[in-house]
Design a protein around this motif. Structure first.
Motif, PDB file in Angstrom:
ATOM      1  N   LYS A  86       0.863  -1.170   0.000  1.00  0.00           N
ATOM      2  CA  LYS A  86       0.000   0.000   0.000  1.00  0.00           C
ATOM      3  C   LYS A  86       0.897   1.216   0.000  1.00  0.00           C
ATOM      4  O   LYS A  86       1.725   1.390   0.884  1.00  0.00           O
ATOM      5  N   THR A  87       0.786   2.022  -1.041  1.00  0.00           N
ATOM      6  CA  THR A  87       1.550   3.262  -1.087  1.00  0.00           C
ATOM      7  C   THR A  87       0.628   4.435  -0.820  1.00  0.00           C
ATOM      8  O   THR A  87      -0.591   4.330  -0.957  1.00  0.00           O
ATOM      9  N   PHE A  88       1.226   5.544  -0.455  1.00  0.00           N
ATOM     10  CA  PHE A  88       0.482   6.764  -0.176  1.00  0.00           C
ATOM     11  C   PHE A  88      -0.325   7.201  -1.403  1.00  0.00           C
ATOM     12  O   PHE A  88      -1.397   7.747  -1.286  1.00  0.00           O
ATOM     13  N   PHE A  89       0.216   6.911  -2.591  1.00  0.00           N
ATOM     14  CA  PHE A  89      -0.379   7.384  -3.830  1.00  0.00           C
ATOM     15  C   PHE A  89      -1.313   6.393  -4.499  1.00  0.00           C
ATOM     16  O   PHE A  89      -1.894   6.702  -5.532  1.00  0.00           O
ATOM     17  N   SER A  90      -1.467   5.186  -3.959  1.00  0.00           N
ATOM     18  CA  SER A  90      -2.287   4.185  -4.649  1.00  0.00           C
ATOM     19  C   SER A  90      -3.001   3.278  -3.665  1.00  0.00           C
ATOM     20  O   SER A  90      -2.731   3.286  -2.468  1.00  0.00           O
ATOM     21  N   ASP A  91      -3.903   2.483  -4.220  1.00  0.00           N
ATOM     22  CA  ASP A  91      -4.623   1.503  -3.421  1.00  0.00           C
ATOM     23  C   ASP A  91      -3.706   0.338  -3.074  1.00  0.00           C
ATOM     24  O   ASP A  91      -2.615   0.196  -3.625  1.00  0.00           O
ATOM     25  N   THR A  92      -4.181  -0.521  -2.218  1.00  0.00           N
ATOM     26  CA  THR A  92      -3.431  -1.711  -1.831  1.00  0.00           C
ATOM     27  C   THR A  92      -3.363  -2.677  -3.011  1.00  0.00           C
ATOM     28  O   THR A  92      -4.373  -2.958  -3.650  1.00  0.00           O
ATOM     29  N   THR A  93      -2.168  -3.154  -3.301  1.00  0.00           N
ATOM     30  CA  THR A  93      -1.962  -4.164  -4.335  1.00  0.00           C
ATOM     31  C   THR A  93      -1.574  -5.463  -3.648  1.00  0.00           C
ATOM     32  O   THR A  93      -0.627  -5.497  -2.869  1.00  0.00           O
TER      33      THR A  93
END
Length: 183
Positions: free
Chosen positions: A167-174
């Motif tokens: 989970k990155t600040f810029f995206s959803d959980t992968t």
């Protein structure tokens, strides 16, 4: 398929860049804990000499799983990600609680800040039945978690699995999964 491989490759590069440098040379220093890196190197050498192949299932996110049966494997590269579970680093001496029974050795991180939170070796260190690890890392920009498993038969790697999320600040959980059998 190419997108899935690209995602897994990017995740591995990100994870490798965020992990402390691995000291791949065990020569000249006494090991405090079980050396996952040495076990991986030994298995890579053994599988290479046997010309072992693998059957892999890869999945990223909600995509349909892909099955791969490569003709040849670069075992040192194939198993490299499992070296992330190596806790036998000088800076981590004394950072793990060690519990030993006749069946297994369990290493539990004393602090949540350790990337490897749990490492379990079932069987003996010289001849494990399986190795399992839980890894977790977080900072302001990302949070990752991994569950790694390696299964052995007669001292030889027979299956391995890696599942996790990022989970990155810029995206959803992968979420991702890699499961393989070795033959």
């Amino acid at each position: 398929m190419k997108r899935l491989i690209a995602i897994l490759f990017c995740l591995s590069l990100l994870a490798e860049g965020c992990m402390p440098s691995a000291n791949h040379s065990q020569e000249g220093r006494q090991t405090m804990y079980f050396s996952v890196a040495a076990a991986i190197d030994q298995q890579a050498e053994l599988l290479t000499s046997r010309r072992a192949k693998s059957l892999k299932i890869l999945q990223a996110g909600n995509a349909k799983p892909d099955t791969l049966a490569p003709q040849a494997a670069d075992w040192p590269q194939e198993l490299q990600l499992f070296k992330e579970a190596d806790i036998n680093k000088p800076a981590w001496a004394g950072e793990y609680e060690v519990r030993k029974t006749a069946e297994k050795i369990t290493y539990t991180a004393k602090k949540n800040s350790q990337p490897v939170q749990l490492l379990v070796i079932s069987g003996t260190p010289e001849n494990p039945d399986y190795i399992e690890a839980y890894l977790s890392q977080a900072n302001l920009l990302y949070h990752t978690g991994k569950h790694l498993q390696m299964h052995f038969k007669d001292g030889v790697l027979s299956a391995y699995r890696m599942e996790g999320y990022q989970k990155t600040f810029f995206s959803d959980t992968t979420r991702y999964l890699l499961a393989a059998t070795v033959h």
